[in-house]
Write a protein that holds these residues in place. Structure first.
Motif, PDB file in Angstrom:
ATOM      1  N   LEU A 277       0.822  -1.218   0.000  1.00  0.00           N
ATOM      2  CA  LEU A 277       0.000   0.000   0.000  1.00  0.00           C
ATOM      3  C   LEU A 277       0.851   1.261   0.000  1.00  0.00           C
ATOM      4  N   GLU A 278       2.178   1.079   0.125  1.00  0.00           N
ATOM      5  CA  GLU A 278       3.144   2.186   0.121  1.00  0.00           C
ATOM      6  C   GLU A 278       2.724   3.304   1.076  1.00  0.00           C
ATOM      7  N   PRO A 279       2.578   2.969   2.349  1.00  0.00           N
ATOM      8  CA  PRO A 279       2.088   3.962   3.309  1.00  0.00           C
ATOM      9  C   PRO A 279       3.151   4.984   3.686  1.00  0.00           C
ATOM     10  N   GLU A 280       2.695   6.137   4.158  1.00  0.00           N
ATOM     11  CA  GLU A 280       3.599   7.132   4.740  1.00  0.00           C
ATOM     12  C   GLU A 280       4.235   6.581   6.012  1.00  0.00           C
ATOM     13  N   VAL A 281       3.437   5.824   6.777  1.00  0.00           N
ATOM     14  CA  VAL A 281       3.901   5.281   8.054  1.00  0.00           C
ATOM     15  C   VAL A 281       3.434   3.825   8.172  1.00  0.00           C
ATOM     16  N   LEU A 282       4.361   2.955   8.590  1.00  0.00           N
ATOM     17  CA  LEU A 282       4.059   1.544   8.821  1.00  0.00           C
ATOM     18  C   LEU A 282       3.997   1.302  10.328  1.00  0.00           C
ATOM     19  N   LEU A 283       2.927   0.672  10.797  1.00  0.00           N
ATOM     20  CA  LEU A 283       2.699   0.459  12.222  1.00  0.00           C
ATOM     21  C   LEU A 283       2.761  -1.030  12.552  1.00  0.00           C
ATOM     22  N   PHE A 284       3.492  -1.363  13.614  1.00  0.00           N
ATOM     23  CA  PHE A 284       3.580  -2.745  14.089  1.00  0.00           C
ATOM     24  C   PHE A 284       3.070  -2.814  15.522  1.00  0.00           C
ATOM     25  N   ASP A 285       2.089  -3.679  15.779  1.00  0.00           N
ATOM     26  CA  ASP A 285       1.557  -3.863  17.128  1.00  0.00           C
ATOM     27  C   ASP A 285       1.984  -5.220  17.669  1.00  0.00           C
ATOM     28  N   GLU A 286       3.004  -5.228  18.544  1.00  0.00           N
ATOM     29  CA  GLU A 286       3.524  -6.462  19.144  1.00  0.00           C
ATOM     30  C   GLU A 286       3.697  -7.550  18.076  1.00  0.00           C
ATOM     31  N   PRO A 287       4.460  -7.312  17.016  1.00  0.00           N
ATOM     32  CA  PRO A 287       4.461  -8.224  15.869  1.00  0.00           C
ATOM     33  C   PRO A 287       5.088  -9.590  16.121  1.00  0.00           C
ATOM     34  N   LEU A 288       5.893  -9.723  17.170  1.00  0.00           N
ATOM     35  CA  LEU A 288       6.623 -10.981  17.370  1.00  0.00           C
ATOM     36  C   LEU A 288       6.098 -11.804  18.542  1.00  0.00           C
ATOM     37  N   SER A 289       5.038 -11.353  19.181  1.00  0.00           N
ATOM     38  CA  SER A 289       4.606 -11.985  20.439  1.00  0.00           C
ATOM     39  C   SER A 289       4.130 -13.423  20.265  1.00  0.00           C
ATOM     40  N   ASN A 290       3.722 -13.808  19.041  1.00  0.00           N
ATOM     41  CA  ASN A 290       3.235 -15.169  18.821  1.00  0.00           C
ATOM     42  C   ASN A 290       4.314 -16.131  18.331  1.00  0.00           C
ATOM     43  N   LEU A 291       5.560 -15.664  18.279  1.00  0.00           N
ATOM     44  CA  LEU A 291       6.654 -16.484  17.763  1.00  0.00           C
ATOM     45  C   LEU A 291       7.547 -16.974  18.899  1.00  0.00           C
TER      46      LEU A 291
END
Length: 354
Positions: free
Chosen positions: A154-168
């Motif tokens: 989507l080529e966003p202005e800002v990329l947001l990550f919400d706890e992206p690794l918690s399930n690994l």
């Protein structure tokens, strides 16, 4: 009101749910192309802050700017951001290709253009050739990469990550966080990353905003936060720290003579006055000698635990119990051993009481 320098800005932002303030009077600026982590314990307000940026929550007071444009009252769909959720939020009945293409299908692109961009996204995250698979046929790390690809196309202005690794699991977390960081730097993406894991934050961030009880406790580079914590909370939350009482004896320019249980050293006074002060001592800043001839304070080894490349000691001392990491693993100090303790300047800092 516009600011073209920052990718994201908060001006005195408050979000309240009834009488409860989830975030209170937040002001910060995030530079374009940088990865900034919102770090803090559960309930500190970091996820609410991310949702305010995304437009999934609306502010009670204050202003939000993205890409120099005020977006305070704009809906999520009208903000130039993409979010990677903790649960990945992949559609289980859709193929990888369909998942990555999903946001693009609502654009004005042709089917061929959508397909081309989705393939480029999959190639970016190392999943070329996986387009025909279902999410259930992928590992957790691969599912995470699909979610990242879906956000990137989507080529966003800002990329947001919400706890992206918690399930690994732990090993996969390390690998995926490295992949996220490499991709962010390669594409120069402005990225805001939420986690409660301080090691993760130190590893991926250009800057870290530490939050506690709905406000910003401190912000700075990973090194600044680790080596120069402002408060007892930050010292204890960012890495391991021994918190002890000391006495600031004498000010001299920007430095001061500090007495820690009888051991005197010079430290930046950080605006503190003479008298009783708090000091944070990193485990790696403690040095042990078995001889009493050395300058230092007396200590007694409570226990030592061998962990391969280092030994962790618990030591009784005049300033309380100290936790120490020693990379000299050839000879383990037995419990009950008498030692002399001194402190290395790097890793010791004066901190304000919370």
């Amino acid at each position: 009101m516009e600011n073209t320098e920052a990718a994201v800005e908060f001006w005195n932002v408050t979000k309240a749910y009834g009488e409860v303030q989830a975030v209170r009077n937040l002001s910060f600026s995030i530079e374009r192309g940088k990865l900034v982590t919102l770090l803090g314990p559960s309930g500190c307000g970091k996820t609410t802050t991310l949702r305010l940026i995304a437009g999934l929550e609306m502010v009670t007071e204050g202003n939000i700017f993205i890409g120099g444009k005020e977006v305070t009252r704009l809906s999520a769909s009208d903000r130039d951001v993409s979010m990677v959720f903790q649960s990945y939020a992949l559609f289980p009945h859709m193929t990888v290709m369909q998942n990555v293409s999903y946001g693009l299908t609502m654009s004005r692109l042709t089917k061929a253009q959508v397909s081309e961009k989705a393939l480029e996204g999959l190639e970016l995250v190392g999943l070329a050739g996986f387009g025909g698979r279902l999410p259930s046929e992928l590992s957790g790390g691969q599912q995470q990469r699909v979610a990242v690809a879906r956000a990137l196309v989507l080529e966003p202005e800002v990329l947001l990550f919400d706890e992206p690794l918690s399930n690994l699991d732990a090993k996969l977390r390390r690998r995926v966080r490295e992949e996220i960081r490499e991709l962010q730097q390669k594409l120069e993406l402005t990225t805001i990353y939420v986690t409660h894991d301080q090691e993760e934050a130190l590893a991926v961030s250009d800057r870290i905003i530490v939050m506690n009880e709905a406000v910003i406790a401190q912000e700075g580079t990973p090194r600044q936060l680790y080596e120069e914590p402002d408060s007892l909370f930050v010292a204890d939350f960012i890495g391991d720290a021994n918190l002890a009482k000391a006495e600031l004896v004498q000010l001299d320019g920007k430095e001061a003579e500090v007495n820690i249980g009888g051991f005197t050293m010079r430290l930046p006074h950080r605006g503190l006055a003479s008298g009783a002060v708090n000091v944070a001592i990193r485990p790696q800043a403690i040095y042990l000698e078995s001889s009493n001839d050395q300058a230092g304070i007396p200590g007694t080894i409570q226990k030592g635990v061998y962990l391969g490349n280092h030994v962790e000691y618990t030591i009784d001392s005049p300033v309380g119990e100290l936790f120490m990491i020693d990379h000299q693993v050839d000879q383990l100090q037995p419990s009950g051993s008498k030692v002399t303790i001194s402190f290395l300047r790097r890793g010791v800092s004066l901190v304000r009481a919370d």
